[in-house]
Design a protein around this motif. Structure first.
Motif, PDB file in Angstrom:
ATOM      1  N   UNK A 632       0.647  -1.267  -0.088  1.00  0.00           N
ATOM      2  CA  UNK A 632       0.002  -0.095  -0.258  1.00  0.00           C
ATOM      3  C   UNK A 632       0.857   1.343  -0.179  1.00  0.00           C
ATOM      4  N   UNK A 633       0.299   2.234  -0.787  1.00  0.00           N
ATOM      5  CA  UNK A 633       1.061   3.539  -0.826  1.00  0.00           C
ATOM      6  C   UNK A 633       0.353   4.870  -0.217  1.00  0.00           C
ATOM      7  N   UNK A 634       0.674   5.531   0.834  1.00  0.00           N
ATOM      8  CA  UNK A 634      -0.482   5.842   1.100  1.00  0.00           C
ATOM      9  C   UNK A 634       0.170   7.565   0.777  1.00  0.00           C
ATOM     10  N   UNK A 635      -0.799   8.323   0.176  1.00  0.00           N
ATOM     11  CA  UNK A 635      -0.659  10.032   0.225  1.00  0.00           C
ATOM     12  C   UNK A 635      -1.520  10.849   0.226  1.00  0.00           C
ATOM     13  N   UNK A 636      -1.442  11.978   0.417  1.00  0.00           N
ATOM     14  CA  UNK A 636      -2.285  12.969   1.166  1.00  0.00           C
ATOM     15  C   UNK A 636      -3.466  13.399  -0.036  1.00  0.00           C
ATOM     16  N   UNK A 637      -3.549  13.471  -1.371  1.00  0.00           N
ATOM     17  CA  UNK A 637      -4.598  13.835  -1.806  1.00  0.00           C
ATOM     18  C   UNK A 637      -5.384  12.680  -2.687  1.00  0.00           C
ATOM     19  N   UNK A 638      -6.541  12.961  -3.146  1.00  0.00           N
ATOM     20  CA  UNK A 638      -7.301  11.768  -4.134  1.00  0.00           C
ATOM     21  C   UNK A 638      -6.559  12.254  -4.814  1.00  0.00           C
ATOM     22  N   UNK A 639      -6.262  13.529  -5.374  1.00  0.00           N
ATOM     23  CA  UNK A 639      -5.709  14.052  -7.255  1.00  0.00           C
ATOM     24  C   UNK A 639      -3.811  12.850  -7.199  1.00  0.00           C
ATOM     25  N   UNK A 640      -3.539  13.305  -5.760  1.00  0.00           N
ATOM     26  CA  UNK A 640      -2.018  12.272  -6.200  1.00  0.00           C
ATOM     27  C   UNK A 640      -2.361  10.668  -6.324  1.00  0.00           C
ATOM     28  N   UNK A 641      -2.646  10.347  -4.880  1.00  0.00           N
ATOM     29  CA  UNK A 641      -4.059   9.060  -5.287  1.00  0.00           C
ATOM     30  C   UNK A 641      -4.045   8.967  -7.035  1.00  0.00           C
ATOM     31  N   UNK A 642      -5.197   8.885  -7.773  1.00  0.00           N
ATOM     32  CA  UNK A 642      -5.479   9.134  -8.685  1.00  0.00           C
ATOM     33  C   UNK A 642      -4.647   9.457  -9.614  1.00  0.00           C
ATOM     34  N   UNK A 643      -3.703  10.301  -9.760  1.00  0.00           N
ATOM     35  CA  UNK A 643      -2.230  10.817 -10.584  1.00  0.00           C
ATOM     36  C   UNK A 643      -1.332   9.818  -9.908  1.00  0.00           C
ATOM     37  N   UNK A 644      -0.683   9.099  -9.190  1.00  0.00           N
ATOM     38  CA  UNK A 644      -0.349   7.866  -9.146  1.00  0.00           C
ATOM     39  C   UNK A 644      -0.072   6.692  -9.291  1.00  0.00           C
ATOM     40  N   UNK A 645      -1.656   6.540  -9.334  1.00  0.00           N
ATOM     41  CA  UNK A 645      -2.325   4.755  -9.549  1.00  0.00           C
ATOM     42  C   UNK A 645      -2.047   4.659 -11.396  1.00  0.00           C
ATOM     43  N   UNK A 646      -2.313   6.423 -12.167  1.00  0.00           N
ATOM     44  CA  UNK A 646      -2.035   6.347 -13.495  1.00  0.00           C
ATOM     45  C   UNK A 646      -0.314   6.103 -14.321  1.00  0.00           C
ATOM     46  N   UNK A 647       0.510   6.751 -13.712  1.00  0.00           N
ATOM     47  CA  UNK A 647       1.543   6.563 -13.585  1.00  0.00           C
ATOM     48  C   UNK A 647       2.226   5.417 -12.951  1.00  0.00           C
ATOM     49  N   UNK A 648       1.688   4.712 -12.827  1.00  0.00           N
ATOM     50  CA  UNK A 648       2.068   3.241 -12.634  1.00  0.00           C
ATOM     51  C   UNK A 648       1.596   2.299 -13.519  1.00  0.00           C
ATOM     52  N   UNK A 649       0.575   2.191 -13.659  1.00  0.00           N
ATOM     53  CA  UNK A 649      -0.304   1.466 -15.361  1.00  0.00           C
ATOM     54  C   UNK A 649       0.180   1.856 -16.670  1.00  0.00           C
ATOM     55  N   UNK A 650       0.694   3.084 -16.531  1.00  0.00           N
ATOM     56  CA  UNK A 650       1.351   3.257 -17.565  1.00  0.00           C
ATOM     57  C   UNK A 650       2.721   3.730 -17.882  1.00  0.00           C
TER      58      UNK A 650
END
Length: 933
Positions: A632-650
């Motif tokens: 699990x990666x914990x991050x501060x904001x909803x936006x950063x959670x979504x962006x991190x997920x996209x970065x990993x998937x891409x």
């Protein structure tokens, strides 16, 4: 000194598991692999094994291993000797690979059965049985040789049985199959085998076979496995009639079993919920034995925990004897909560639901619930019982009744029965205390709020290793041209609005400064400063995203914001013009002038932040070094959670090593980012549990309570809150050899905050075991009375809603007064007047969120004059109702602006309930008039 400390820990570990080790050690073979024990002592132990039996010899061997002075590396050598001697089931206990209590109990049951049936089993044809036992791994080559050389079938059979029972759990069903395959049908049936079980022997656990046979062999019956499909049982997993607790769990449960109110404080992953299930069962059993009914409510603070506690813990263990049900805000159950409480023995629900029905009863409404209806309340994550939260409201009702009961007893009147209280937490925290005295006071207050006579805790050093912790510090970018352009834009806005910031751009302090400035400007109707601060907040967020995720994510966010702002100023029908001020024109032009340069810089990977490269390294390391990584990666904001997920998937590198990422964020709609529904959260978490997703990117929604046993690494990415969150996040890593990593992000001060949290944790541990609760209870009740008195005084001042006026936060247009506002289901403030309808435009809600009751959001409403969003259009039982969000307005009370009003709860006004019948009748009348025309 650290070596000596580890030696003491290891000695304690061996001593704690001495009974288990003596059962499983093959003395001769282990001695062959132990070099640090003297030859004379080895021979003495071997002689003891021959004359007095292996268990006694094993006991002497263990004493020799842990005897001081210790040889360097003695513990590792002992574990290696156990593994080399094929005593892996013994080595498991020393390598944090301990079987679950139920598995251990089942295995003990199997061993006991072999002991009971030994007189019959020694009649087996040993030469026919030992070869398949060897091929199936129940005997080693050395075991086979020893068994084969023993004279006569009986001695060989006895030795064979003695050796197979030392294996890891799972040996019993294998041995049973071997008996069947070697035509030992009488022994097979004697040990629980039958034609019915034969067909499903592979799917049943070891203990299932033994229960049938032990039922006849022992004087006390053991629970048996039921046949037939039970849909509820299938939903809740296999029947688990026996709850087996470890010794530390029994210790902390003891006062609760005596009926006392306590808090159980155990580290995450140590089985707090299992203890609560055990206490619940004992509570219900004891009341049933006395001819009294029991009623247990289990309270949680997050919707996903309702389903988890229901399906993974309470239902499997209690369903044989008791009715268990769960209820949350998104439950589809149409039956009322009052009926659910009446018809079930155990109800698991979110705390707000119970509070709502306690309040209904308080108001004298029919469909209410009384505290006296309940006999036990379990409060999960009970450290939230403070600061006016919902747990606190429930417990305040309890404490008031408790002290009222004291008066009733003095008057020789019958007191009102109250439920027993059981609190569960991994960390009560210290409430921001910097001194021990304040830390003690904070913990005592939580105890007082829960009416707890004790806070029960115990170290788990012998059962659970702390996750390996590392901190990854980042270097500042050598060059940050993307961030420089954003700062240039921000400084241009400062000059335009004549603002002088007092802190670094991109920092949390800057964010707070801008928010305070924006509130002041809205209050003073300074529209130029207000609109500038709104845009500065977005650029500050852009800087944060650039430092946390990729520059392209920051650019995409800013570009989307400006596109949305432009849409507000242009309507498709063009029936009228929306006002654009000179300041707004300046801000739009400023972004447009710099947009191309920002886009170009965002595409250059040379300037990416070091935090992201550190995170990339850490993820690749975890997935390449583990057989089955799940983190699990914990991050501060909803936006950063979504962006991190996209970065990993891409990123193809991640896909190559088997990373399957997804994100989970909160369900509230306070943020501009589309929230996750409970169903979506549940779906992602289920995929994570089953391994379909093996990397979860989460906001703090996943920090507390979620039980994912296979999670073996946790990363906090630029996020540190308090000591409670730190302990909770660490605890998500449940598996053996789990790791906990902090990745520093610019302007977050992660490393320093973590040090403070670790200091607070130590302070908390020292302060935890205190008493003198009663004084704090009285103080808590007095504080609540003072709060309620103040609230009533405020209510008296604003009893007339006409004294409250609402103006557009952006252009200061007068919108309505409190007289025009009505409330739906004590939650949604709506204005359905025709005058209000002329003041706003409707726009489509691109991220439609369906509601589960009688309403759904159906679009946004925004100011016709300036395009400022005011709220949403809600469809309530067929009637369109404009729903107001108070944060979008400047609120004045008797002509004076209210300084802080971002939630309706902060506005002390009681609005009338929405009259559905009247509005439905009015709409029908209007419809008839239109048809007549």
């Amino acid at each position: 000194s650290s070596v000596g400390l580890w030696d003491e820990q290891w000695v304690r570990l061996v001593e704690d598991f001495r009974p288990r080790l003596t059962e499983r050690i093959k003395v001769e073979q282990v001695l062959d692999h132990l070099q640090f024990i003297e030859s004379d002592l080895k021979e003495e132990i071997r002689q003891k094994a021959r004359t007095e039996g292996e268990p006694r010899a094993a006991n002497v061997l263990i004493s020799a291993v842990i005897r001081k002075p210790h040889s360097p590396g003695w513990f590792r050598a002992f574990v290696d000797a156990l593994v080399s001697a094929d005593c892996e089931s013994a080595a498991d206990y020393l390598q944090d690979n301990i079987p679950e209590p139920e598995v251990e109990a089942d295995n003990d049951c199997c061993v006991r059965l072999i002991q009971i049936l030994c007189p019959s089993l020694v009649g087996m044809k040993t030469d026919e049985v030992c070869v398949p036992c060897y091929s199936e791994g129940l005997l080693t080559e050395e075991d086979l040789e020893i068994v084969s050389t023993l004279m006569g079938h009986v001695n060989g059979a006895r030795e064979l049985l003695r050796r197979i029972v030392r294996h890891r759990p799972g040996w019993f069903s294998t041995f049973l199959n071997i008996l069947r395959e070697t035509d030992h049908n009488d022994l097979y049936r004697l040990m629980g085998g039958s034609s019915d079980i034969d067909k499903q022997s592979e799917s049943l656990p070891d203990g299932a076979h033994t229960y049938h046979c032990l039922f006849f062999c022992l004087s006390e019956p053991l629970p048996c496995i039921t046949d037939g499909a039970d849909p509820i049982a299938e939903a809740g997993g296999p029947d688990k009639a026996n709850i087996v607790l470890r010794d530390y769990q029994e210790d902390v449960a003891r006062p609760a079993l005596e009926g006392k109110n306590i808090i159980i404080c155990l580290p995450t992953g140590s089985g707090k919920t299992r203890v609560a299930v055990y206490i619940t069962k004992q509570h219900l059993d004891s009341r049933r034995a006395e001819g009294r009914s029991g009623k247990v409510v289990v309270l949680v603070n997050k919707v996903p925990l309702v389903e988890q506690h229901y399906s993974a813990e309470f239902l499997p263990y209690l369903k044989q004897n008791y009715k268990v049900e769960r209820v949350s805000g998104d439950s589809q159950l149409k039956i009322s909560f009052t009926e659910i409480v009446k018809k079930n023995d155990v109800v698991i629900c979110t705390a707000q639901i119970l509070e709502n029905y306690l309040e209904r009863d308080n108001k004298g409404e029919d469909e209410g619930v009384k505290l006296s209806d309940l006999t036990l309340i379990v409060i999960d994550e009970c450290h939230h019982t403070q600061k006016g939260g919902v747990y606190n409201h429930i417990m305040m009702r309890y404490l008031k009744q408790k002290h009222s009961n004291i008066r009733l007893k003095k008057q020789q009147k019958e007191p009102v029965p109250l439920p027993q209280i059981l609190g569960l937490t991994a960390s009560p925290g210290v409430g921001g205390a910097t001194k021990m005295e304040k830390a003690e006071e904070h913990i005592l207050r939580i105890c007082a709020n829960l009416d707890a006579s004790k806070i029960m805790t115990r170290s788990l050093g012998e059962y659970k290793k702390e996750p390996m912790k590392t901190t990854m510090l980042v270097e500042d970018r050598k060059e940050d041209p993307f961030g420089d352009v954003i700062k240039k834009i921000m400084n241009a806005i400062h000059d335009h609005a004549q603002l002088t910031p007092t802190c670094d751009l991109g920092s949390q302090n800057y964010e707070q400064w801008v928010v305070q400035l924006e509130a002041k400007a809205a209050k003073e109707e300074d529209q130029n400063v207000r609109v500038c601060t709104a845009h500065l907040r977005q650029y500050n967020e852009g800087l944060n995203l650039s430092n946390t995720i990729r520059m392209c994510d920051a650019f995409s966010f800013l570009n989307q914001y400006y596109e949305e702002e432009m849409k507000k100023k242009t309507l498709p029908d063009q029936e009228h013009t929306i006002q654009i001020t000179d300041t707004e024109r300046f801000l739009f032009s400023l972004f447009k002038e710099n947009k191309r340069e920002l886009q170009k810089l965002a595409e250059n990977p040379e300037y990416e932040n070091d935090s992201l490269s550190k995170l990339r390294t850490k993820i690749l390391q975890e997935f390449s070094s583990r057989k089955e990584a799940r983190g699990i990666i914990f991050t501060k904001t909803r936006r950063s959670a979504i962006a991190l997920s996209q970065w990993i998937q891409e990123n193809p590198k991640f896909a190559d090593i088997g990373v399957k990422a997804s994100y989970v964020i909160g369900g509230g709609d306070q943020s501009v980012v589309k929230p996750m529904t409970s169903a979506e959260q549940r779906d992602v978490l289920n995929k994570f549990r089953t391994g379909k997703v093996n990397l979860l990117i989460a906001t703090t929604v996943a920090e507390e309570g979620l039980d994912i046993a296979a999670c073996n690494f946790v990363i906090r990415y630029g996020l540190v809150t308090n000591e409670i969150a730190m302990i909770q996040a660490k605890g998500r890593g449940r598996a053996e050899d789990s790791s906990y990593t902090l990745v520093e992000v610019k302007n977050t001060g992660v490393a320093e905050k973590e040090s403070v949290n670790e200091y607070r944790q130590k302070m908390m541990d020292k302060a935890i075991d205190k008493i003198r609760i009663t004084d704090f209870q009285i103080q808590a009740i007095m504080e609540e009375k003072v709060r309620m008195t103040k609230k009533r005084q405020k209510d008296v001042k604003t009893v007339n809603p006409a004294d409250v006026k609402f103006s557009c936060r952006s252009c200061s247009t007068h919108v309505c007064t409190g007289e025009d506002v009505e409330i739906i289901e004590n939650m949604h403030r709506v204005n359905v007047t025709s005058q209000f309808g002329k003041l706003f435009n409707r726009t489509e809600n691109t991220s439609l969120v369906e509601r589960l009751l009688d309403y759904e959001t159906n679009g946004f409403i925004a100011c016709k004059k300036c395009g400022q969003r005011w709220g949403s259009m809600m469809l309530y039982r067929g009637i369109e109702c404009p729903c107001l969000h108070v944060k979008n307005f400047v609120v004045t009370l008797n002509g004076k602006p209210i300084s802080k009003c971002t939630k309706w709860s902060e506005l002390p006004v009681k609005f009338p309930d929405f009259d559905y019948a009247e509005h439905a009748s009015y709409m029908a009348q209007c419809s008839d008039d239109e048809e007549t025309e």
